[in-house]
Write an enzyme that holds these catalytic residues in place. Structure first.
Site, PDB file in Angstrom:
ATOM      1  CE  LYS A  65      -0.355   0.002   5.046  1.00 19.62           C
ATOM      2  NZ  LYS A  65      -1.244   0.015   6.217  1.00 19.62           N
ATOM      3  NE  ARG A 163      -6.337   0.847  12.437  1.00 17.33           N
ATOM      4  CZ  ARG A 163      -5.095   0.711  12.004  1.00 17.33           C
ATOM      5  NH1 ARG A 163      -4.237   1.691  12.148  1.00 17.33           N
ATOM      6  NH2 ARG A 163      -4.691  -0.405  11.428  1.00 17.33           N
ATOM      7  CE1 TYR A 284      11.758  32.405   4.045  1.00 20.35           C
ATOM      8  CE2 TYR A 284      11.621  30.000   4.005  1.00 20.35           C
ATOM      9  CZ  TYR A 284      11.565  31.226   3.352  1.00 20.35           C
ATOM     10  OH  TYR A 284      11.338  31.258   2.001  1.00 20.35           O
ATOM     11  CG  MET A 337       8.367  23.748  -0.816  1.00 19.34           C
ATOM     12  SD  MET A 337       7.219  24.704  -1.836  1.00 19.34           S
ATOM     13  CE  MET A 337       6.116  25.368  -0.592  1.00 19.34           C
TER      14      MET A 337
END
Length: 395
Positions: A65, A163, A284, A337
């Site tokens: 998966k 679940r 940043y 990013m």
């Protein structure tokens, strides 16, 4: 020229080594590539073989998966088919369709089960849903009646994870109403919630619940465990195990190493080497400032490439690293990013423009990278970005 000036001069190393170091392994990587992901298919196959040996005579399936945990199902599934794997688990119908195209003869189970109105699509693919609610069982049985055929089925039991999963009362109703007679139940499965910790009481409790809940169908093949659970021993293996993370070199089990090896190397290219002075802002929000003359490598990798923003580090904080020629160098400042900044001051032979540094690889396994980001290796794998050039070995 003072020692300090000589140490921080931008020409000291780059003038001597402007071209990247020769590396036969990376010779085929386009010069325009900012990074490379190397997936060792031969090792994935070897890992599957090792797990087969660990759980025999139980069958060893493969969980593919999430694009084979981010490594590329289009490459991983054929490699495993070639090795002899005949049973695959996916999460979604789209993944099932892809897997069917890659493994025409395989058994394909869909862990998300039966979404409303998707039964005909599953049948067309030839995939088998893991039914986890009474509503799904009713819908699948109704489709079976309409088709005049017993449809292949997995019954997914909730043994304590709370679940997905059928309850004990669901199973009693299924048995007493005779709905199972309209279904060809191929497998009864559940999933452990604490399998990574062999000392956890939940493991034995869930196994006991599993045995009790499947009592009315004890003749049906059973599957309880995935990568970590198969390490708990033969009492947990039943008829089939479902490794995923372990196939891809993951080592989450706390009771000892699984018999697998890493399959992944991720490298990113240095765009620039620059020098900053004490107190200069780096990145940043000015979260990191050096307290000494510092050499920084600006690396072409960021959170779009799978480098978690949580790997950002402020002044005085320890945390994540990259590796260059076997030596660790810390990530400093904010992960953005597309870029990270790395303090390479202490490296005797620091990288230069165009070199590759390791983000994942020997010395930096996925568990270490995940822990530095406050997460797990599973997430590190599945968050690998799509911009880096990929190399598949051993297909």
């Amino acid at each position: 020229m003072s020692d300090r000036t000589a140490h921080i001069s931008p020409m000291t190393d780059s003038a001597q080594r402007e071209a990247p170091r020769a590396d036969a392994e990376l010779a085929a990587v386009p010069t325009s590539a900012t990074g490379v992901i190397i997936v060792d298919l031969a090792q994935i196959r070897a890992n599957w073989r090792a797990l087969v040996g660990r759980v025999a005579p139980a069958e060893c399936a493969a969980v593919v998966k999430a694009d084979a945990y981010g490594l590329g199902a289009a490459h991983v599934i054929p490699a495993l088919v070639k090795e002899g794997c005949r049973t695959f688990f996916v999460a979604t119908i789209a993944e099932a369709a892809q897997a069917r195209g890659l493994a025409p003869e395989a058994t394909i189970y869909v862990l998300d089960g039966l979404l409303p109105g998707t039964g005909s699509e599953l049948l067309a693919i030839g995939a088998i849903p893991a039914l986890a609610s009474f509503e799904e069982v009713k819908e699948w049985a109704t489709l079976a009646a309409a088709r005049g055929a017993r449809l292949p089925t997995v019954l997914h039991l909730d043994t304590g994870l709370s679940r997905l999963g059928l309850t004990g009362s669901d199973m009693n109703v299924i048995a007493t109403e005779g709905r199972a007679r309209s279904l060809d139940v191929r497998l009864i499965m559940s999933h452990l919630g604490c399998a990574d910790n062999p000392e956890h009481d939940m493991n034995a409790l869930q196994r006991e619940n599993f045995d009790a809940m499947r009592g009315c169908m004890a003749h049906v093949p059973a599957s309880l465990v995935a990568s970590d659970g198969l390490m708990l021993g033969v009492d947990y293996h039943y008829d089939l195990v479902r490794p995923g993370y372990a196939l891809y070199g993951g080592q989450a089990f706390q009771g000892g190493p699984a018999p697998v090896a890493p399959v992944l190397i991720v490298k990113a290219r240095v765009l620039q080497v620059r020098h900053v002075q004490p107190g200069d802002q780096v990145g940043y929000s000015a979260t990191w400032r050096p307290n000494r003359p510092t050499r920084l490598a600006i690396v072409a990798a960021g959170y779009d490439d799978g480098v978690a923003r949580a790997l950002s580090r402020g002044t005085g904080e320890d945390g994540a690293h990259v590796m260059f020629e076997g030596k660790l160098a810390p990530i400093v400042g904010r992960v953005s990013m597309d870029l990270i900044t790395v303090d390479v001051t202490k490296l005797k032979h620091p990288p230069v423009r165009g070199d590759f540094v390791d983000l994942i690889g020997p010395g930096l396994p996925i568990e270490t990278v995940g822990a530095a980001a406050g997460t797990i290796g599973y997430e590190v794998l599945t968050r690998l970005g799509r911009r880096f050039h990929r190399i598949y070995r051993g297909g």
